[in-house]
Design an enzyme around this catalytic site. Structure first.
Site, PDB file in Angstrom:
ATOM      1  N   LYS A   1      -3.802 -14.559  -1.213  1.00 58.59           N
ATOM      2  CA  LYS A   1      -4.788 -13.830  -0.414  1.00 58.59           C
ATOM      3  C   LYS A   1      -6.184 -14.403  -0.649  1.00 58.59           C
ATOM      4  CE  LYS A   1      -3.868  -9.853   1.007  1.00 58.59           C
ATOM      5  NZ  LYS A   1      -3.842  -8.376   1.201  1.00 58.59           N
TER       6      LYS A   1
ATOM      7  N   ASP B   1      -5.458 -12.662   9.138  1.00 66.33           N
ATOM      8  CA  ASP B   1      -6.050 -11.387   8.743  1.00 66.33           C
ATOM      9  C   ASP B   1      -7.309 -11.066   9.540  1.00 66.33           C
ATOM     10  OD1 ASP B   1      -6.049  -9.075   7.032  1.00 66.33           O
ATOM     11  OD2 ASP B   1      -7.765  -9.946   5.990  1.00 66.33           O
TER      12      ASP B   1
ATOM     13  N   LYS C   1       0.862  -1.197   0.000  1.00 65.09           N
ATOM     14  CA  LYS C   1       0.000   0.000   0.000  1.00 65.09           C
ATOM     15  C   LYS C   1       0.891   1.237   0.000  1.00 65.09           C
ATOM     16  CE  LYS C   1      -3.773  -2.400   2.333  1.00 65.09           C
ATOM     17  NZ  LYS C   1      -4.593  -2.521   3.559  1.00 65.09           N
TER      18      LYS C   1
ATOM     19  N   GLU D   1      -2.912 -16.155   3.316  1.00 62.66           N
ATOM     20  CA  GLU D   1      -3.780 -15.419   4.234  1.00 62.66           C
ATOM     21  C   GLU D   1      -4.956 -16.302   4.637  1.00 62.66           C
ATOM     22  OE1 GLU D   1      -5.221 -11.139   3.448  1.00 62.66           O
ATOM     23  OE2 GLU D   1      -6.923 -12.389   2.860  1.00 62.66           O
TER      24      GLU D   1
END
Length: 280
Positions: free
Chosen positions: A164, A219, A132, A197
């Protein structure tokens, strides 16, 4: 410093800013005028971007002379002078905004990272950055995280496998995703770490049953659930917590025993450190 990446960044940044010339400086200051400017710290924090600034000055005008008083990673306070640059005033003014934009953002990231690293000192947990980042500035932002004492996660999509939730859903489940990943790496003769994840304990148990990964990202696990997950993993895989973790609660997550905590807030919404480059 990755010279190739930095050179390309500086070249593009100068082209974006200068166009066909700095007409304000060209029209107000006679050619050949010499001067000095100092980088003044206007806010307490951790300094970052000095090495980059030196390279910017060098590329804009190799004749510029820079006397450095503070280095990357130094704790600074209001009124400190990081360096003094001397030479062509046209060159100094051309470099001014690029140097400040980079150093202010990098110092803001390093400062925030350092605060979090300090909070984590009682624990084994290390802080990670994420993807990010600002497009075109990823290398600089991740560099700043390291200066602040953090650890870089993968740089991009090419240097690590991170399966993910969307990958799992598109692949038809956790086991399918893991098996396909290992087959892909073998077929393409690639050696990349695999991280996956998980969103709940049921998915975690599927990963533990399948294996063939290096790291598990937990997560959006609340601390109580995170502690249970870490106990289930029992040191068999590297653990990483992510999602909803901020400076105010990071220590609560670290206390659960995870190896890493990843925080997008290190780079995506950081406040720049106030710096100024003034004639002297």
């Amino acid at each position: 410093m990755d010279k190739q990446l930095v050179d390309l960044f500086i070249k593009n940044a100068i082209a974006e800013d200068v166009g066909d010339g700095d007409h304000t400086s060209l029209s107000t200051i006679p050619a050949g005028t010499q001067g000095k400017a100092q980088l003044i710290v206007k806010e307490d924090g951790i300094l970052a971007g000095v090495e980059l600034a030196l390279e910017i000055f060098r590329q804009i005008d190799p004749a510029l002379q820079v006397e450095v008083f503070l280095k990357d990673g130094d704790a600074v306070k209001v009124g400190d002078i990081a360096f003094v640059v001397a030479g062509s005033t046209h060159a100094i003014l051309l470099a001014e905004r690029l140097v400040l934009n980079c150093m202010q953002r990098m110092s803001g990231i390093a400062t925030k990272t350092h605060r979090i690293v300090t909070l984590l000192k009682p624990y084994k947990t290390q802080i990670l950055d994420t993807r990010k980042t600002t497009p075109g500035l990823r290398y600089l932002e991740k560099w700043a995280v390291k200066i602040g004492g953090g650890v870089n996660h993968r740089i991009g999509l090419y240097d690590m496998i991170l399966i993910k939730d969307n990958h799992v859903d598109y692949a038809g489940g956790i086991a399918n995703a893991i098996e396909a990943t290992n087959s892909y790496l073998a077929q393409n003769h690639k050696q990349l770490d695999i991280e996956i994840e998980v969103r709940n304990l049921a998915e975690l148990r599927q990963v533990l049953a399948t294996g063939k990964v290096n790291r598990i990202m937990l997560d959006n696990f609340e601390p109580k659930l995170l502690k249970e997950a870490v106990k289930l993993i029992d040191g068999r895989f590297i653990t990483e917590a992510s999602g909803g973790i901020v400076e105010a609660n990071v220590a609560d997550y670290a206390a659960c025993g995870v190896d890493y905590i990843s925080m997008g807030a290190l780079t995506h919404s950081v406040k720049s450190l106030d710096l100024s480059l003034k004639a002297c």
